[in-house]
Design a protein around this motif. Structure first.
Motif, PDB file in Angstrom:
ATOM      1  N   VAL A   1     -24.772  13.273 -67.659  1.00  0.00           N
ATOM      2  CA  VAL A   1     -25.722  13.450 -66.551  1.00  0.00           C
ATOM      3  C   VAL A   1     -25.272  12.662 -65.327  1.00  0.00           C
ATOM      4  O   VAL A   1     -25.086  13.217 -64.247  1.00  0.00           O
ATOM      5  CB  VAL A   1     -27.153  13.059 -66.996  1.00  0.00           C
ATOM      6  CG1 VAL A   1     -28.130  13.147 -65.831  1.00  0.00           C
ATOM      7  CG2 VAL A   1     -27.610  13.962 -68.148  1.00  0.00           C
ATOM      8  N   ASP A   2     -25.107  11.346 -65.483  1.00  0.00           N
ATOM      9  CA  ASP A   2     -24.742  10.520 -64.340  1.00  0.00           C
ATOM     10  C   ASP A   2     -23.293  10.728 -63.922  1.00  0.00           C
ATOM     11  O   ASP A   2     -22.983  10.768 -62.730  1.00  0.00           O
ATOM     12  CB  ASP A   2     -24.994   9.040 -64.650  1.00  0.00           C
ATOM     13  CG  ASP A   2     -26.446   8.761 -65.023  1.00  0.00           C
ATOM     14  OD1 ASP A   2     -27.339   9.490 -64.551  1.00  0.00           O
ATOM     15  OD2 ASP A   2     -26.679   7.817 -65.804  1.00  0.00           O
TER      16      ASP A   2
ATOM     17  N   MET B   1     -30.738  17.482 -74.310  1.00  0.00           N
ATOM     18  CA  MET B   1     -30.292  18.874 -74.312  1.00  0.00           C
ATOM     19  C   MET B   1     -29.837  19.253 -72.914  1.00  0.00           C
ATOM     20  O   MET B   1     -30.543  19.003 -71.930  1.00  0.00           O
ATOM     21  CB  MET B   1     -31.412  19.796 -74.785  1.00  0.00           C
ATOM     22  CG  MET B   1     -31.765  19.595 -76.223  1.00  0.00           C
ATOM     23  SD  MET B   1     -32.991  20.809 -76.768  1.00  0.00           S
ATOM     24  CE  MET B   1     -33.270  20.230 -78.430  1.00  0.00           C
ATOM     25  N   LEU B   2     -28.662  19.871 -72.853  1.00  0.00           N
ATOM     26  CA  LEU B   2     -28.039  20.276 -71.596  1.00  0.00           C
ATOM     27  C   LEU B   2     -27.681  21.749 -71.672  1.00  0.00           C
ATOM     28  O   LEU B   2     -26.968  22.169 -72.599  1.00  0.00           O
ATOM     29  CB  LEU B   2     -26.768  19.443 -71.362  1.00  0.00           C
ATOM     30  CG  LEU B   2     -26.937  17.927 -71.402  1.00  0.00           C
ATOM     31  CD1 LEU B   2     -25.601  17.246 -71.588  1.00  0.00           C
ATOM     32  CD2 LEU B   2     -27.624  17.447 -70.149  1.00  0.00           C
ATOM     33  N   ARG B   3     -28.160  22.537 -70.721  1.00  0.00           N
ATOM     34  CA  ARG B   3     -27.804  23.949 -70.704  1.00  0.00           C
ATOM     35  C   ARG B   3     -26.310  24.055 -70.412  1.00  0.00           C
ATOM     36  O   ARG B   3     -25.813  23.494 -69.449  1.00  0.00           O
ATOM     37  CB  ARG B   3     -28.609  24.709 -69.662  1.00  0.00           C
ATOM     38  CG  ARG B   3     -28.334  26.206 -69.716  1.00  0.00           C
ATOM     39  CD  ARG B   3     -29.404  27.033 -69.049  1.00  0.00           C
ATOM     40  NE  ARG B   3     -30.724  26.864 -69.630  1.00  0.00           N
ATOM     41  CZ  ARG B   3     -31.151  27.451 -70.750  1.00  0.00           C
ATOM     42  NH1 ARG B   3     -30.342  28.238 -71.433  1.00  0.00           N
ATOM     43  NH2 ARG B   3     -32.377  27.257 -71.180  1.00  0.00           N
TER      44      ARG B   3
ATOM     45  N   GLU C   1     -27.412  18.685 -65.599  1.00  0.00           N
ATOM     46  CA  GLU C   1     -28.867  18.539 -65.526  1.00  0.00           C
ATOM     47  C   GLU C   1     -29.484  18.629 -66.922  1.00  0.00           C
ATOM     48  O   GLU C   1     -29.243  19.609 -67.632  1.00  0.00           O
ATOM     49  CB  GLU C   1     -29.477  19.653 -64.661  1.00  0.00           C
ATOM     50  CG  GLU C   1     -29.094  19.574 -63.198  1.00  0.00           C
ATOM     51  CD  GLU C   1     -29.750  18.410 -62.486  1.00  0.00           C
ATOM     52  OE1 GLU C   1     -30.899  18.054 -62.838  1.00  0.00           O
ATOM     53  OE2 GLU C   1     -29.110  17.850 -61.591  1.00  0.00           O
ATOM     54  N   PRO C   2     -30.277  17.640 -67.318  1.00  0.00           N
ATOM     55  CA  PRO C   2     -30.946  17.736 -68.620  1.00  0.00           C
ATOM     56  C   PRO C   2     -31.986  18.861 -68.621  1.00  0.00           C
ATOM     57  O   PRO C   2     -32.674  19.080 -67.632  1.00  0.00           O
ATOM     58  CB  PRO C   2     -31.648  16.386 -68.778  1.00  0.00           C
ATOM     59  CG  PRO C   2     -31.033  15.482 -67.772  1.00  0.00           C
ATOM     60  CD  PRO C   2     -30.531  16.359 -66.666  1.00  0.00           C
TER      61      PRO C   2
ATOM     62  N   LEU D   1     -26.903  29.250 -73.891  1.00  0.00           N
ATOM     63  CA  LEU D   1     -26.281  28.248 -74.752  1.00  0.00           C
ATOM     64  C   LEU D   1     -26.731  26.855 -74.341  1.00  0.00           C
ATOM     65  O   LEU D   1     -26.690  26.502 -73.167  1.00  0.00           O
ATOM     66  CB  LEU D   1     -24.755  28.341 -74.670  1.00  0.00           C
ATOM     67  CG  LEU D   1     -23.975  27.321 -75.501  1.00  0.00           C
ATOM     68  CD1 LEU D   1     -24.231  27.493 -76.987  1.00  0.00           C
ATOM     69  CD2 LEU D   1     -22.481  27.432 -75.194  1.00  0.00           C
ATOM     70  N   MET D   2     -27.137  26.057 -75.331  1.00  0.00           N
ATOM     71  CA  MET D   2     -27.590  24.691 -75.112  1.00  0.00           C
ATOM     72  C   MET D   2     -26.694  23.736 -75.887  1.00  0.00           C
ATOM     73  O   MET D   2     -26.408  23.966 -77.068  1.00  0.00           O
ATOM     74  CB  MET D   2     -29.040  24.545 -75.590  1.00  0.00           C
ATOM     75  CG  MET D   2     -29.725  23.291 -75.167  1.00  0.00           C
ATOM     76  SD  MET D   2     -30.144  23.221 -73.399  1.00  0.00           S
ATOM     77  CE  MET D   2     -31.338  24.548 -73.253  1.00  0.00           C
ATOM     78  N   LEU D   3     -26.233  22.670 -75.214  1.00  0.00           N
ATOM     79  CA  LEU D   3     -25.547  21.572 -75.882  1.00  0.00           C
ATOM     80  C   LEU D   3     -26.614  20.541 -76.211  1.00  0.00           C
ATOM     81  O   LEU D   3     -27.269  20.004 -75.315  1.00  0.00           O
ATOM     82  CB  LEU D   3     -24.468  20.972 -74.982  1.00  0.00           C
ATOM     83  CG  LEU D   3     -23.706  19.769 -75.554  1.00  0.00           C
ATOM     84  CD1 LEU D   3     -22.976  20.138 -76.847  1.00  0.00           C
ATOM     85  CD2 LEU D   3     -22.727  19.237 -74.512  1.00  0.00           C
TER      86      LEU D   3
END
Length: 137
Positions: free
Chosen positions: A23-24, A39-41, A29-30, A46-48
């Motif tokens: 993120v940083d 979770m990150l798109r 974007e979470p 698809l989600m990581l």
């Protein structure tokens, strides 16, 4: 069953450190976070999903111990070889370990790898073939 993957879930040692990297550092974007899960798109469908090891084990079962690199890679395809070098540099600036410089591969592509804070290997790839092109936004 439809031929697709909706989530890639990885167990991480420190969700806060993982958040700082993705993120940083990388600017992702979470989509969801609660301290134990981030979770990150990673694509349209698809989600990581990055879980604390304790939370992962609580849902999935014990994590196998191993030496060396986890037997999985994640890949980020880009449209040009220059983009491979740029993304690798961005990842290193965000705190990734550079696994090796980008190289022209025998199959015609140009790829390099970095490791996230938990050592998961990310391939940054220029794939000049039709499959590679089909994966670009």
């Amino acid at each position: 069953m439809d031929q697709r993957i909706s989530f890639v879930t990885l167990a991480v040692a420190d969700v806060a450190a993982t958040r700082a990297f993705y993120v940083d550092g990388l600017g992702w974007e979470p989509s969801f976070e609660d301290g134990d899960v981030l979770m990150l798109r990673a694509g349209e469908h698809l989600m990581l999903s990055l879980w604390s090891r304790a939370g992962f084990e609580g849902e999935v079962g014990p994590i196998a111990a191993y030496d060396g690199v986890a037997p999985i890679t994640l890949a980020h395809n880009v449209p040009t070889p220059e983009d491979v070098d740029r993304v690798l540099a961005e990842a290193v600036a965000a705190g990734a370990d550079e696994v090796g410089p980008a190289l022209e591969r025998d199959w015609g592509g140009y790829t390099g790898y970095f490791a996230d804070p938990d050592g998961f290997r990310w391939e940054v790839a220029y794939n000049p073939g039709p499959i590679g092109a089909s994966l670009l936004p």
